[in-house]
Design an enzyme around this catalytic site. Structure first.
Site, mmCIF file in Angstrom:
data_model
loop_
_atom_site.group_PDB
_atom_site.id
_atom_site.type_symbol
_atom_site.label_atom_id
_atom_site.label_comp_id
_atom_site.label_asym_id
_atom_site.label_seq_id
_atom_site.Cartn_x
_atom_site.Cartn_y
_atom_site.Cartn_z
ATOM 1 N N LYS A 105 75.344 74.441 53.273
ATOM 2 C CA LYS A 105 76.466 74.659 54.500
ATOM 3 C C LYS A 105 76.327 75.955 54.601
ATOM 4 O O LYS A 105 75.929 76.849 53.871
ATOM 5 C CB LYS A 105 77.653 74.369 53.652
ATOM 6 C CG LYS A 105 78.889 73.836 54.992
ATOM 7 C CD LYS A 105 78.627 72.616 55.359
ATOM 8 C CE LYS A 105 79.508 72.107 56.457
ATOM 9 N NZ LYS A 105 79.547 70.553 56.603
HETATM 10 P P1 NAD Z 1 85.762 70.505 66.039
HETATM 11 O O1 NAD Z 1 85.835 71.957 65.935
HETATM 12 O O2 NAD Z 1 85.197 69.791 67.027
HETATM 13 O O3 NAD Z 1 87.600 70.064 66.069
HETATM 14 C C1 NAD Z 1 88.305 70.483 65.148
HETATM 15 C C2 NAD Z 1 89.738 69.969 65.554
HETATM 16 O O4 NAD Z 1 90.689 70.327 64.669
HETATM 17 C C3 NAD Z 1 90.471 70.690 67.002
HETATM 18 O O5 NAD Z 1 91.095 69.466 67.612
HETATM 19 C C4 NAD Z 1 91.241 71.484 66.508
HETATM 20 O O6 NAD Z 1 92.453 71.843 67.337
HETATM 21 C C5 NAD Z 1 91.848 70.798 64.782
HETATM 22 N N1 NAD Z 1 92.417 71.837 64.266
HETATM 23 C C6 NAD Z 1 92.230 73.004 63.860
HETATM 24 N N2 NAD Z 1 93.123 73.622 63.198
HETATM 25 C C7 NAD Z 1 94.106 72.735 62.819
HETATM 26 C C8 NAD Z 1 95.332 72.381 62.340
HETATM 27 N N3 NAD Z 1 95.639 73.649 61.587
HETATM 28 N N4 NAD Z 1 96.230 71.510 62.269
HETATM 29 C C9 NAD Z 1 95.691 70.503 63.227
HETATM 30 N N5 NAD Z 1 94.618 70.452 63.797
HETATM 31 C C10 NAD Z 1 93.810 71.451 63.720
HETATM 32 O O7 NAD Z 1 85.499 70.091 64.460
HETATM 33 P P2 NAD Z 1 84.776 68.687 64.282
HETATM 34 O O8 NAD Z 1 83.108 68.759 64.043
HETATM 35 O O9 NAD Z 1 85.423 67.688 64.768
HETATM 36 O O10 NAD Z 1 85.105 68.580 62.420
HETATM 37 C C11 NAD Z 1 86.343 68.448 62.001
HETATM 38 C C12 NAD Z 1 86.406 68.176 60.592
HETATM 39 O O11 NAD Z 1 85.190 67.146 60.088
HETATM 40 C C13 NAD Z 1 86.047 69.305 59.581
HETATM 41 O O12 NAD Z 1 86.364 69.102 58.295
HETATM 42 C C14 NAD Z 1 84.288 68.936 59.538
HETATM 43 O O13 NAD Z 1 83.614 69.589 58.481
HETATM 44 C C15 NAD Z 1 84.201 67.544 59.424
HETATM 45 N N6 NAD Z 1 82.879 66.882 59.663
HETATM 46 C C16 NAD Z 1 82.126 67.308 60.743
HETATM 47 C C17 NAD Z 1 81.038 66.610 61.143
HETATM 48 C C18 NAD Z 1 80.443 66.732 62.494
HETATM 49 O O14 NAD Z 1 79.483 66.170 62.565
HETATM 50 N N7 NAD Z 1 80.941 67.394 63.631
HETATM 51 C C19 NAD Z 1 80.392 65.954 60.175
HETATM 52 C C20 NAD Z 1 81.166 65.601 58.931
HETATM 53 C C21 NAD Z 1 82.378 66.212 58.739
#
Ligand code: NAD
Length: 419
Positions: A105
């Protein structure tokens, strides 16, 4: 009370599983430490003509099953502890999904909202350049995570390719996944994490004879993962009765339309101000009665304090590390079921693997092929976690860890330790 770091959380989960399965003590020593930790400080020219120095990280936890694989995160909370924890989770995730990958990561400690597109491009390019040969198409392959997207992956690709000899460029485009489709990405990658979450929820529903048509859920995070999960769940007839992002929460027991909300967020960035729901505070959001809670934002959201508020049957962990060990204990005591993150959100890395394969073979698959293969692989992972849970009479997170650790331990046993 001493606050646990994210890596402490991973190690508590790891030690629990290692004890239950009685893993070989020598292998246990290897897996509790990352193989490599790279920290880079690099200067970038800002739009105002001044320099700013940024700190970036890449932690490579383990590559016994294949090249390191894992996302890049841009967030103010990024530090070595967080990246280390996320790298370990990637090792387990790839092993559970049966992918020929290890775990890594990376990220930069920044709030990307404070920078212009030109600045973000220069930051991304300098970070990629600073990582140098620490990434590579058959060595360590980044992908998107929080606040990074296909555009950022395209800049990583272009910068990396500029550093390799011209004759190697066209066979190096699998150095990064989650690229725009036009630049070598895979169809279905953008929605893959959300799609995978929905496939695991469907698997859970099948086992529990639960009807998702008319089911209700609450969702935290409406970014890539959250919004796709919601849009796909709508096609199955499930209703989103509360949603929260960094700007606050909205509740509507009649349902909030994810397609309309996604259109709104594409302009306004946040859910705040969307008409179809009443603003609610964090506690009211988490207490909303529903069948399923999908955390898809940040880590450490379900804790000893917040777990008692949940009014659901199932927690489907879209985010990485949304439940801390105290929160986990409360969920178990209350009898709530959990689809753990290392299984639930593995759709992203599974389709990243498909993208990597397509690049290596100069192929491009259609969406039906991608989705069919994703479904098959994630359902198999779900079933092996279920069976392992029954065999060891343990909770789903520990069972998922046991599936991963068994696969890793087997390879270490066969290969032995050099010299
Ligand atoms: P992103 O940046 O697209 O979206 C993040 C979302 O979380 C946004 O809507 C933001 O406003 C919200 N957020 C941030 N802080 C917050 C808070 N304190 N309270 C409530 N909401 C809050 O990110 P993403 O790619 O959707 O990733 C989200 C999660 O999924 C992360 O934990 C990431 O590690 C995990 N993840 C992502 C992927 C991927 O393919 N993008 C794959 C596996 C896991």
């Amino acid at each position: 009370m001493l606050k646990l770091g994210l890596f402490d959380t991973v190690m508590l989960q790891y030690n629990k599983a290692a004890n239950v399965m009685e893993i070989d003590l020598e292998i246990r020593k290897i897996l509790c430490k990352p193989m490599n930790e790279i920290v880079v400080n690099f200067p970038v020219l800002m739009d105002n003509g001044r320099l700013q120095v940024f700190t970036g990280y890449r932690v490579q936890h383990n590559n016994v099953l294949g090249p390191f694989k894992g996302g890049l995160r841009y967030h103010p909370n990024v530090d070595i502890d967080e990246v280390r924890a996320l790298a370990v989770w990637m090792t387990w995730k790839c092993a559970i999904a049966g992918l020929p990958y290890g775990g890594a990561k990376g990220g930069i400690q920044i709030d990307p909202a404070k920078y212009s597109q030109h600045e973000l491009e220069r930051i991304t390019r300098r970070f990629t350049y600073a990582l140098g040969d620490n990434i590579g198409p058959d060595y360590d392959i980044p992908a998107p995570d929080m606040n990074t997207n296909p555009q950022i992956m395209a800049w990583v690709l272009d910068t990396y390719l500029s550093t390799v000899p011209p004759q190697h460029r066209l066979r190096s485009i699998h150095v990064v996944t989650g690229k725009p489709v036009e630049a070598g990405g895979s169809v279905g990658r953008n929605k893959a994490t959300g799609q995978g979450i929905v496939y695991t929820i469907e698997s859970w529903a099948r086992v529990n004879k639960f009807n998702l048509d008319g089911a209700t859920y609450i969702l935290q995070g409406f970014g890539n993962v959250g919004s796709w999960t919601a849009k796909i769940l709508k096609t199955l007839g499930a209703k989103m009765v509360a949603v929260e992002d960094a700007s606050g929460a909205l509740v509507n027991e009649n349902g909030i339309n994810p397609d309309e909300l996604a259109k709104y967020v594409s302009n306004s960035k946040f859910i705040k101000g969307f008409g179809d729901g009443k603003p609610a505070d964090h506690k009211a959001f988490l207490s909303t009665k529903a069948d399923i809670f999908i955390p898809a934002a940040m880590e450490n959201q379900i804790t000893a304090e917040t777990a008692p508020w949940l009014n659901v049957k199932l927690v489907a962990e879209g985010a990485n590390g949304p439940t801390d060990p105290d929160g986990d204990r409360v969920l178990q005591k209350r009898g709530l079921e959990v689809i753990p993150d290392v299984l639930c959100n593995s759709g992203g890395v599974i389709v990243s693997y498909f993208e990597w394969l397509q690049n290596k073979r100069s192929e491009s698959w259609d969406l039906e092929e991608v989705d069919t293969k994703l479904k098959k692989r994630i359902e198999a992972a779900f079933d092996s976690v279920q069976e392992t849970g029954k065999k060891y009479k343990t909770d789903s997170r520990t069972a998922a860890y046991i599936v991963a650790l068994s696969r890793l331990a087997f390879v270490y046993k066969k290969r032995g330790i050099f010299p």
